[in-house]
Write an enzyme that holds these catalytic residues in place. Structure first.
Site, short mmCIF file in Angstrom:
data_model
loop_
_atom_site.label_atom_id
_atom_site.label_comp_id
_atom_site.label_asym_id
_atom_site.label_seq_id
_atom_site.Cartn_x
_atom_site.Cartn_y
_atom_site.Cartn_z
N GLN A 1 -6.81 5.24 20.88
CA GLN A 1 -7.63 4.05 20.65
C GLN A 1 -7.07 2.77 21.27
OE1 GLN A 1 -10.69 3.65 19.24
NE2 GLN A 1 -10.98 5.78 18.69
N CYS B 1 -15.81 11.38 13.99
CA CYS B 1 -15.46 12.74 13.60
C CYS B 1 -15.66 12.97 12.12
CB CYS B 1 -14.01 13.03 13.97
SG CYS B 1 -13.54 12.31 15.53
C1 LIG Z 1 -6.99 8.08 17.26
C2 LIG Z 1 -7.67 9.27 17.85
N1 LIG Z 1 -6.96 10.36 18.13
C3 LIG Z 1 -7.51 11.45 18.67
C4 LIG Z 1 -8.86 11.49 18.95
C5 LIG Z 1 -9.43 12.72 19.57
O1 LIG Z 1 -9.68 12.53 20.93
P1 LIG Z 1 -10.70 13.49 21.73
O2 LIG Z 1 -12.07 13.12 21.27
O3 LIG Z 1 -10.44 13.16 23.16
O4 LIG Z 1 -10.32 14.88 21.39
C6 LIG Z 1 -9.66 10.39 18.64
C7 LIG Z 1 -11.12 10.43 18.86
O5 LIG Z 1 -11.90 9.92 18.09
C8 LIG Z 1 -9.05 9.24 18.10
O6 LIG Z 1 -9.76 8.16 17.80
#
Ligand SMILES: Cc1ncc(COP(=O)(O)O)c(C=O)c1O
Length: 395
Positions: free
Chosen positions: A178, A324
């Site tokens: 982020q 998510c």
């Molecule tokens: C802090 C953080 N880490 C990991 C992820 C996961 O990334 P990706 O969507 O590329 O798998 C996200 C996605 O929302 C995130 O905000």
């Protein structure tokens, strides 16, 4: 009017990046492991991308492992280090506000006999460096703390954590998904050993990401099957995604200072505007030490779902917690960890700003948000009155 305020969930791909991705899908489509001219061309593009990414975070090109995104990078960092150093120790430290890509990887290790210390956070979502100091044990092999929180935007004191980790010779992993492209990151200055990044949060393609792995730090691969990415991430490389990610990252870094100044002004305009127009609302996350794109608010006596639906009807895209976890009812683990009061917590929404947003957008959002909140509060209090009346008659 349409206003996209969910850049923390994902972003549009920059047109010039999309053009590059297309070129590597249609014309320069070789497999980097092939000997012929198309393969060599792809290999060159792959190595150029590695150099570009490393240049932004101040690492060596060979310290970059390309992955399918932030989740895989986090998983590989945590499980990879834990397994590699299992003989040395089986204790890991993380925080209560990490992304599930980190927390779930830790839970999985716990089930395999590892011990995890989950550090609490203060009301803003930041860890206390003394808590971390106290949590360190002789058998601690990894500290994994994120840079900017994905829900509330709070920045963790990376430099202090890195210093402490180095003093105790503990490996330090940072989820920078982020903050990448928004806040300068220097893995040398911050004493970071592993760092996760993702393409789709920085106007690059989805399904692209990377893990910085400091030379000399060991990890055990989680997948098997080929020589690619030094065997840490076997499988034919996603060259279009990787090249797109690198280009997007370089562009974001170049524009960072100017663009983040602009975004910070919009952030201030949005927060101040809400505070002036709407009563009983609370800003979550640190007032100053936060990523410029993030505005997280809790509205008293309102449910986030109805608020988001009403905003959506006005063309405004926001989210409840992180994308998510938006399918899950109830306050997120982050909002719980911050200790947001129960009358505020269910009405928590996240608005994340980006390249397309203007002050006109903010004006529109403020106008609609004030009307919607007033309407929903009226509705919920009249419903409460009805329930009250009903209860009385039951006597
Ligand atoms: C802090 C953080 N880490 C990991 C992820 C996961 O990334 P990706 O969507 O590329 O798998 C996200 C996605 O929302 C995130 O905000």
């Amino acid at each position: 009017m349409r206003v996209y305020l969910d850049h923390g969930a994902t972003t549009s791909v920059r047109p010039e990046v999309a053009q590059t991705v297309l070129e590597h899908m249609t014309r320069k489509y070789g497999n980097p492991s092939s000997m012929h001219y198309l393969g060599r061309e792809a290999k060159e593009a792959l190595e150029d991308a590695r150099e570009q990414v490393s240049g932004v975070i101040n690492s060596l090109p060979e310290e970059i492992i390309f992955t399918s995104g932030g989740t895989e990078a986090d998983n590989l960092a945590i499980a990879g280090v834990a397994r590699y150093y299992a003989d040395k120790g089986k204790h890991l430290i993380t925080s209560a506000v990490e992304h599930h890509a980190v927390l779930d990887a830790c839970i999985n290790l716990e089930q395999a006999g590892y011990e995890i210390t989950i550090l609490p956070v203060d009301e803003y979502g930041a860890i206390d460096i003394d808590d971390l100091r106290k949590a360190i044990r002789k058998d601690t092999t990894l500290i994994s703390i994120m840079h900017a929180n994905n829900e509330v935007g709070t920045l963790q004191p990376l430099q202090d954590i890195g210093k402490l980790a180095q003093e105790h010779e503990i490996i330090f992993h940072v989820d920078a998904v982020q903050s990448l492209g928004k806040i300068p990151i220097d893995v040398q200055k911050m004493n970071i050993d592993l760092l996760s990044g993702s393409g789709h949060k920085i106007y690059g393609p989805k399904g692209s990401g990377f893990l910085f792995l400091r030379r000399g730090v060991g990890i055990t691969s989680l997948t098997y099957g080929g020589e690619q990415e030094k065997r840490f991430r076997p499988g034919t490389e996603n060259v279009p995604g990787i090249v797109g990610l690198a280009q997007a990252l370089v562009l974001s870094s170049k524009e960072m200072e100017h663009e983040m100044d602009r975004i910070r002004k919009l952030q201030k305009q949005l927060i101040q505007g809400v505070m002036e127009r709407i009563p009983d609302v609370k800003l979550n996350g640190h007032p100053v030490k936060r990523v410029p794109i993030n505005v997280n608010l809790s509205f008293k006596d309102i449910g986030a779902e109805s608020l988001l639906m009403a905003l959506d009807l006005e063309g405004i895209a926001a989210s409840a917690g992180s994308a998510c976890s938006s399918g899950i009812m109830g306050p997120s683990h982050v909002i719980k960890a911050l200790g947001v009061q129960p009358e505020f917590a269910p009405g928590t929404i996240r608005m994340t700003l980006g390249r397309e947003n203007t002050d006109k957008d903010i004006g529109y959002v403020l106008e609609k948000l004030a009307l919607i909140v007033e309407r929903l509060r009226k509705k919920s209090s009249s419903q409460e009155r009805k329930i009250g009346a009903c209860n009385c008659s039951k006597g």
